[in-house]
Design a protein around this motif. Structure first.
Motif, PDB file in Angstrom:
ATOM      1  N   MET A 193      16.916 -16.518  28.505  1.00  0.00           N
ATOM      2  CA  MET A 193      17.074 -17.056  27.167  1.00  0.00           C
ATOM      3  C   MET A 193      16.435 -16.105  26.156  1.00  0.00           C
ATOM      4  N   ALA A 194      16.828 -16.222  24.917  1.00  0.00           N
ATOM      5  CA  ALA A 194      16.300 -15.365  23.867  1.00  0.00           C
ATOM      6  C   ALA A 194      15.919 -16.220  22.661  1.00  0.00           C
ATOM      7  N   ILE A 195      15.034 -15.694  21.849  1.00  0.00           N
ATOM      8  CA  ILE A 195      14.588 -16.387  20.651  1.00  0.00           C
ATOM      9  C   ILE A 195      15.018 -15.575  19.440  1.00  0.00           C
ATOM     10  N   GLY A 196      15.821 -16.196  18.602  1.00  0.00           N
ATOM     11  CA  GLY A 196      16.253 -15.544  17.377  1.00  0.00           C
ATOM     12  C   GLY A 196      15.493 -16.097  16.188  1.00  0.00           C
ATOM     13  N   PHE A 197      15.338 -15.271  15.175  1.00  0.00           N
ATOM     14  CA  PHE A 197      14.688 -15.692  13.930  1.00  0.00           C
ATOM     15  C   PHE A 197      15.355 -14.933  12.795  1.00  0.00           C
ATOM     16  N   TYR A 198      15.269 -15.478  11.614  1.00  0.00           N
ATOM     17  CA  TYR A 198      15.799 -14.770  10.456  1.00  0.00           C
ATOM     18  C   TYR A 198      15.110 -15.225   9.181  1.00  0.00           C
ATOM     19  N   THR A 199      15.393 -16.442   8.726  1.00  0.00           N
ATOM     20  CA  THR A 199      14.767 -16.892   7.483  1.00  0.00           C
ATOM     21  C   THR A 199      13.410 -17.518   7.787  1.00  0.00           C
ATOM     22  N   THR A 200      12.569 -17.561   6.781  1.00  0.00           N
ATOM     23  CA  THR A 200      11.228 -18.103   6.965  1.00  0.00           C
ATOM     24  C   THR A 200      11.253 -19.597   7.248  1.00  0.00           C
ATOM     25  N   LYS A 201      12.361 -20.280   6.955  1.00  0.00           N
ATOM     26  CA  LYS A 201      12.467 -21.718   7.190  1.00  0.00           C
ATOM     27  C   LYS A 201      12.931 -22.054   8.609  1.00  0.00           C
ATOM     28  N   ASP A 202      13.431 -21.056   9.327  1.00  0.00           N
ATOM     29  CA  ASP A 202      13.887 -21.257  10.703  1.00  0.00           C
ATOM     30  C   ASP A 202      12.698 -21.445  11.642  1.00  0.00           C
ATOM     31  N   GLU A 203      12.982 -22.001  12.823  1.00  0.00           N
ATOM     32  CA  GLU A 203      11.983 -21.975  13.877  1.00  0.00           C
ATOM     33  C   GLU A 203      11.656 -20.509  14.133  1.00  0.00           C
ATOM     34  N   TYR A 204      10.420 -20.185  14.291  1.00  0.00           N
ATOM     35  CA  TYR A 204       9.919 -18.822  14.447  1.00  0.00           C
ATOM     36  C   TYR A 204      10.126 -17.976  13.181  1.00  0.00           C
ATOM     37  N   GLY A 205      10.306 -18.645  12.056  1.00  0.00           N
ATOM     38  CA  GLY A 205      10.448 -17.938  10.785  1.00  0.00           C
ATOM     39  C   GLY A 205       9.216 -17.120  10.427  1.00  0.00           C
ATOM     40  N   GLU A 206       8.094 -17.442  11.050  1.00  0.00           N
ATOM     41  CA  GLU A 206       6.866 -16.682  10.827  1.00  0.00           C
ATOM     42  C   GLU A 206       7.028 -15.224  11.246  1.00  0.00           C
ATOM     43  N   SER A 257       7.809 -13.792   5.654  1.00  0.00           N
ATOM     44  CA  SER A 257       6.903 -14.935   5.784  1.00  0.00           C
ATOM     45  C   SER A 257       5.585 -14.635   5.069  1.00  0.00           C
ATOM     46  N   ALA A 258       4.997 -15.664   4.517  1.00  0.00           N
ATOM     47  CA  ALA A 258       3.848 -15.523   3.613  1.00  0.00           C
ATOM     48  C   ALA A 258       2.526 -15.339   4.356  1.00  0.00           C
ATOM     49  N   PHE A 259       2.424 -14.240   5.086  1.00  0.00           N
ATOM     50  CA  PHE A 259       1.206 -13.888   5.794  1.00  0.00           C
ATOM     51  C   PHE A 259       0.822 -12.486   5.354  1.00  0.00           C
ATOM     52  N   GLY A 260      -0.184 -12.421   4.482  1.00  0.00           N
ATOM     53  CA  GLY A 260      -0.581 -11.149   3.904  1.00  0.00           C
ATOM     54  C   GLY A 260      -1.325 -10.259   4.881  1.00  0.00           C
ATOM     55  N   ILE A 261      -1.358  -8.973   4.528  1.00  0.00           N
ATOM     56  CA  ILE A 261      -2.059  -7.987   5.348  1.00  0.00           C
ATOM     57  C   ILE A 261      -2.812  -7.025   4.437  1.00  0.00           C
ATOM     58  N   GLU A 262      -3.910  -6.500   4.958  1.00  0.00           N
ATOM     59  CA  GLU A 262      -4.636  -5.463   4.247  1.00  0.00           C
ATOM     60  C   GLU A 262      -4.492  -4.164   5.013  1.00  0.00           C
ATOM     61  N   LEU A 263      -3.965  -3.174   4.338  1.00  0.00           N
ATOM     62  CA  LEU A 263      -3.812  -1.848   4.932  1.00  0.00           C
ATOM     63  C   LEU A 263      -4.126  -0.814   3.865  1.00  0.00           C
ATOM     64  N   ASP A 264      -4.751   0.264   4.288  1.00  0.00           N
ATOM     65  CA  ASP A 264      -5.093   1.353   3.370  1.00  0.00           C
ATOM     66  C   ASP A 264      -5.902   0.847   2.179  1.00  0.00           C
ATOM     67  N   GLY A 265      -6.755  -0.150   2.422  1.00  0.00           N
ATOM     68  CA  GLY A 265      -7.611  -0.679   1.381  1.00  0.00           C
ATOM     69  C   GLY A 265      -6.909  -1.520   0.325  1.00  0.00           C
ATOM     70  N   GLN A 266      -5.669  -1.900   0.600  1.00  0.00           N
ATOM     71  CA  GLN A 266      -4.875  -2.686  -0.350  1.00  0.00           C
ATOM     72  C   GLN A 266      -4.396  -3.967   0.332  1.00  0.00           C
ATOM     73  N   TRP A 267      -4.298  -5.051  -0.456  1.00  0.00           N
ATOM     74  CA  TRP A 267      -3.773  -6.316   0.053  1.00  0.00           C
ATOM     75  C   TRP A 267      -2.297  -6.415  -0.308  1.00  0.00           C
ATOM     76  N   TYR A 268      -1.483  -6.726   0.688  1.00  0.00           N
ATOM     77  CA  TYR A 268      -0.044  -6.919   0.508  1.00  0.00           C
ATOM     78  C   TYR A 268       0.277  -8.371   0.835  1.00  0.00           C
ATOM     79  N   PRO A 269       0.998  -9.066  -0.033  1.00  0.00           N
ATOM     80  CA  PRO A 269       1.294 -10.489   0.192  1.00  0.00           C
ATOM     81  C   PRO A 269       2.099 -10.766   1.464  1.00  0.00           C
ATOM     82  N   THR A 270       2.933  -9.801   1.869  1.00  0.00           N
ATOM     83  CA  THR A 270       3.731  -9.937   3.093  1.00  0.00           C
ATOM     84  C   THR A 270       3.876  -8.554   3.732  1.00  0.00           C
TER      85      THR A 270
END
Length: 148
Positions: A1-14, A19-32
């Motif tokens: 079986m396989a798991i598909g994802f696409y939009t943030t509202k789908d199962e596994y949309g994360e 998806s609204a999970f920010g990250i910090e890279l190179d000393g900068q915060w990015y919202p996604t």
């Protein structure tokens, strides 16, 4: 079986870069991770900042797809590693996402992006699915960290 994802509202949309999970890279915060990925296409610091501060990942993507500003010369060679960096950081930053990714076991992950034959599987499933491949790599890395 396989798991598909696409939009943030789908199962596994994360798993979507929108998806609204920010990250910090190179000393900068990015919202996604999408904001980060799109900003890395350019050498123009002002334009990169405009993308980083975009009000939504859709706007960041639109700005990143524009060719009114020249993309960096090595982008085609660098883009997979840039995506890998963003995805790794996203799952390292958000423990709940790492847990969700690990919960997928050995299932194949694929982005069900009908118009994207590079990052997704495309309309007919023949796409390269690079985003899914990177997610599976990161899942394996997380699993190895837990075991060591």
């Amino acid at each position: 079986m396989a798991i598909g994802f696409y939009t943030t509202k789908d199962e596994y949309g994360e798993f979507s870069n929108f998806s609204a999970f920010g990250i910090e890279l190179d000393g900068q915060w990015y919202p996604t991770s999408e904001h980060y990925f799109q900003a890395q296409k350019f050498e123009d610091a002002g334009y990169c900042e405009k993308i980083r501060l975009a009000k939504s990942p859709m706007i960041a993507a639109r700005l990143g797809r524009s060719r009114k500003v020249r993309i960096r010369g090595d982008w085609e060679d660098a883009k997979i590693d840039v995506m890998r960096t963003a995805v790794r950081k996203k799952f390292a930053t958000h423990a709940e996402l790492a847990k969700l990714l690990l919960s997928t076991g050995e299932e194949e992950l694929f982005e069900v992006a009908p118009g994207d034959y590079f990052w997704g599987c495309g309309k007919d499933g023949s796409g390269q699915n690079w985003l899914g491949q990177i997610l599976m790599e990161v899942r394996e890395e997380l699993r190895n960290e837990i075991e060591s």
